[in-house]
Design an enzyme around this catalytic site. Structure first.
Site, PDB file in Angstrom:
ATOM      1  N   ARG A  55      32.980  39.351  46.822  1.00  0.00           N
ATOM      2  CA  ARG A  55      33.599  40.024  47.971  1.00  0.00           C
ATOM      3  C   ARG A  55      34.903  40.731  47.628  1.00  0.00           C
ATOM      4  O   ARG A  55      35.146  41.828  48.114  1.00  0.00           O
ATOM      5  CB  ARG A  55      33.728  39.054  49.163  1.00  0.00           C
ATOM      6  CG  ARG A  55      34.710  37.946  49.034  1.00  0.00           C
ATOM      7  CD  ARG A  55      34.185  36.654  49.622  1.00  0.00           C
ATOM      8  NE  ARG A  55      33.306  36.034  48.628  1.00  0.00           N
ATOM      9  CZ  ARG A  55      32.124  35.509  48.891  1.00  0.00           C
ATOM     10  NH1 ARG A  55      31.688  35.487  50.113  1.00  0.00           N
ATOM     11  NH2 ARG A  55      31.406  34.983  47.931  1.00  0.00           N
ATOM     12  N   THR A  56      35.734  40.108  46.792  1.00  0.00           N
ATOM     13  CA  THR A  56      37.046  40.724  46.545  1.00  0.00           C
ATOM     14  C   THR A  56      36.883  42.055  45.813  1.00  0.00           C
ATOM     15  O   THR A  56      37.481  43.060  46.178  1.00  0.00           O
ATOM     16  CB  THR A  56      37.935  39.764  45.727  1.00  0.00           C
ATOM     17  OG1 THR A  56      38.010  38.531  46.442  1.00  0.00           O
ATOM     18  CG2 THR A  56      39.330  40.323  45.548  1.00  0.00           C
ATOM     19  N   LYS A  83      34.641  43.153  21.550  1.00  0.00           N
ATOM     20  CA  LYS A  83      34.852  43.476  20.128  1.00  0.00           C
ATOM     21  C   LYS A  83      36.195  42.965  19.644  1.00  0.00           C
ATOM     22  O   LYS A  83      36.648  43.327  18.559  1.00  0.00           O
ATOM     23  CB  LYS A  83      34.784  44.994  19.921  1.00  0.00           C
ATOM     24  CG  LYS A  83      33.456  45.614  20.298  1.00  0.00           C
ATOM     25  CD  LYS A  83      33.500  47.121  20.044  1.00  0.00           C
ATOM     26  CE  LYS A  83      32.236  47.805  20.520  1.00  0.00           C
ATOM     27  NZ  LYS A  83      32.389  49.274  20.514  1.00  0.00           N
ATOM     28  N   ARG A 105      41.922  40.907  38.620  1.00  0.00           N
ATOM     29  CA  ARG A 105      41.575  39.476  38.740  1.00  0.00           C
ATOM     30  C   ARG A 105      41.495  38.918  37.328  1.00  0.00           C
ATOM     31  O   ARG A 105      40.859  39.525  36.445  1.00  0.00           O
ATOM     32  CB  ARG A 105      40.252  39.267  39.456  1.00  0.00           C
ATOM     33  CG  ARG A 105      39.795  37.821  39.312  1.00  0.00           C
ATOM     34  CD  ARG A 105      38.757  37.423  40.300  1.00  0.00           C
ATOM     35  NE  ARG A 105      39.283  37.359  41.652  1.00  0.00           N
ATOM     36  CZ  ARG A 105      38.616  36.845  42.675  1.00  0.00           C
ATOM     37  NH1 ARG A 105      37.409  36.373  42.501  1.00  0.00           N
ATOM     38  NH2 ARG A 105      39.152  36.828  43.875  1.00  0.00           N
ATOM     39  N   HIS A 133      46.580  34.723  45.441  1.00  0.00           N
ATOM     40  CA  HIS A 133      45.554  35.672  45.847  1.00  0.00           C
ATOM     41  C   HIS A 133      46.078  36.323  47.124  1.00  0.00           C
ATOM     42  O   HIS A 133      45.597  36.055  48.219  1.00  0.00           O
ATOM     43  CB  HIS A 133      44.250  34.902  46.108  1.00  0.00           C
ATOM     44  CG  HIS A 133      43.024  35.746  46.243  1.00  0.00           C
ATOM     45  ND1 HIS A 133      43.055  37.122  46.319  1.00  0.00           N
ATOM     46  CD2 HIS A 133      41.718  35.403  46.353  1.00  0.00           C
ATOM     47  CE1 HIS A 133      41.824  37.572  46.445  1.00  0.00           C
ATOM     48  NE2 HIS A 133      40.994  36.555  46.464  1.00  0.00           N
TER      49      HIS A 133
HETATM   50  C1  NCD Z   1      38.342  32.852  46.330  1.00  0.00           C
HETATM   51  C2  NCD Z   1      38.846  33.100  44.925  1.00  0.00           C
HETATM   52  O1  NCD Z   1      38.143  33.661  44.094  1.00  0.00           O
HETATM   53  O2  NCD Z   1      39.977  32.730  44.721  1.00  0.00           O
HETATM   54  N1  NCD Z   1      37.366  33.708  46.745  1.00  0.00           N
HETATM   55  C3  NCD Z   1      37.711  34.926  47.232  1.00  0.00           C
HETATM   56  O3  NCD Z   1      38.361  35.704  46.583  1.00  0.00           O
HETATM   57  N2  NCD Z   1      37.331  35.198  48.493  1.00  0.00           N
HETATM   58  C4  NCD Z   1      38.098  31.441  46.618  1.00  0.00           C
HETATM   59  C5  NCD Z   1      37.070  30.710  45.814  1.00  0.00           C
HETATM   60  O4  NCD Z   1      36.581  31.185  44.800  1.00  0.00           O
HETATM   61  O5  NCD Z   1      36.767  29.592  46.229  1.00  0.00           O
END
Ligand code: NCD
Length: 329
Positions: A55-56, A83, A105, A133
């Site tokens: 989703r993110t 590599k 991320r 986050h």
């Molecule tokens: C979260 C994450 O990746 O930190 N998910 C998200 O971004 N909606 C929470 C999770 O992975 O549990």
């Protein structure tokens, strides 16, 4: 707002409120038949995800596209990282192509902040290890404010952040390994909510210094009747949470939001979860599908909130007026 968004702590209540207000405009854009504005035409946004995401990543990419930015997608698994190229060399290589923002991320806490020191572009932290986050916290605050506004028969844009004052929120589960919990607690507390952490001792951070919380509980049943929002966290087995628990079954027995437990919540209380949800572990399947569960509404709001963040970072003052034109016109 600074040139990068690395932590909720950088924003303060005013910064959060500004983002929520700009999100209102972009939520309106999202309801149009063509949900797109030219606000970031000619800008380039790179989504650099060195860890799994559904989703993110899609939410940020959708947000950037709806702002008419060019979007480059970087996947570590199919890149020269394989590599042996270092993160720094990879990032500087991408930046050399002319990039305005990196959405990052990474499994290591602090990686987005480090990256911000290597490049001139803006950096948005899309989740770094156990650290933060921030856009998840912002979309969660947006969702709470939206629901409270609807209940009062108000338009969301007519509802200030005063609606968070004294709001009783429990953040339940694997707090220790959760960047969502850290950012969420910082944001909710900055807006005046009273947050209680509910978890077994083994899933709490070793120190709660710097966590602006009202308290800690190990008894979910006792906390539920006094809540306005019950915010559940996933057990982060990929970060080692499993070894802190006797078994997932025992965790669910004590801390899972089962149908029986959900019935202890006040009628108005909301159930939230950042996703991905593990049905039958932290949340029962039937509870995840209740009208009071906001899981999919959180996802929907994520696009408008991320549009607001990218817009505020990249559009610059001269384009503020253009937004008014494009959003209202
Ligand atoms: C979260 C994450 O990746 O930190 N998910 C998200 O971004 N909606 C929470 C999770 O992975 O549990």
């Amino acid at each position: 707002m600074s040139a990068s968004l690395l932590s909720i702590a950088d924003l303060g209540a005013e910064g959060i409120e500004q983002i929520l207000r700009v999100s209102d405009s972009f939520a309106e854009v999202g309801r149009r038949s063509i949900p797109k504005v030219p606000a970031l035409r000619g800008r380039t946004v790179v989504s650099l995800f060195a860890e799994e995401s559904t989703r993110t990543r899609l939410s940020f990419e959708t947000a950037a596209k709806r702002l008419s930015a060019d979007v480059l997608t970087f996947s570590a698994g199919s890149s020269s990282v394989k590599k042996g190229e270092s993160l720094r060399d990879t990032v500087e290589t991408i930046a050399a192509m002319g990039v305005d923002a990196f959405v990052v991320r990474h499994p290591s806490a602090g990686a987005p902040a480090q990256l911000a020191g290597w490049v001139d572009a803006s950096v948005v932290n899309a989740g770094d290890g156990w650290h933060e986050h921030p856009t998840q916290a912002l979309l969660d605050c947006y969702t709470i404010r939206q629901v409270l506004a609807e209940r009062d028969g108000l338009a969301v844009e007519d509802t200030g952040v005063g609606c968070f004052a004294g709001l009783r929120v429990a953040v339940v589960g694997d707090v220790a390994h959760s960047r969502v919990a850290r950012s969420g607690v910082l944001a909710l507390a900055a807006l005046g909510a009273r947050v209680t952490l509910v978890a077994p001792g083994s899933l709490l951070p070793p120190s709660l210094e710097g966590w602006p919380i009202a308290g800690v509980s190990h008894d979910l049943d006792a906390v539920l009747p006094d809540l306005d929002v019950c915010y559940l966290l996933r057990i982060q087995t990929e970060r080692g949470a499993g070894s802190h628990l006797p078994s997932l079954r025992e965790y669910t027995a004590a801390y899972g939001l089962t149908a029986r437990r959900a019935a202890r919540l006040p009628g108005h209380a909301l159930v939230m979860h950042p996703g991905p949800i593990n049905r039958g572990v932290e949340i029962a399947a039937e509870v995840a599908d209740l009208p009071r569960s906001l899981v999919l509404r959180q996802v929907a709001n994520g696009v408008a909130v991320r549009m607001a963040v990218l817009y505020l970072l990249l559009a610059g003052d001269s384009q503020g007026d253009m937004l008014k034109e494009t959003v209202s016109g």
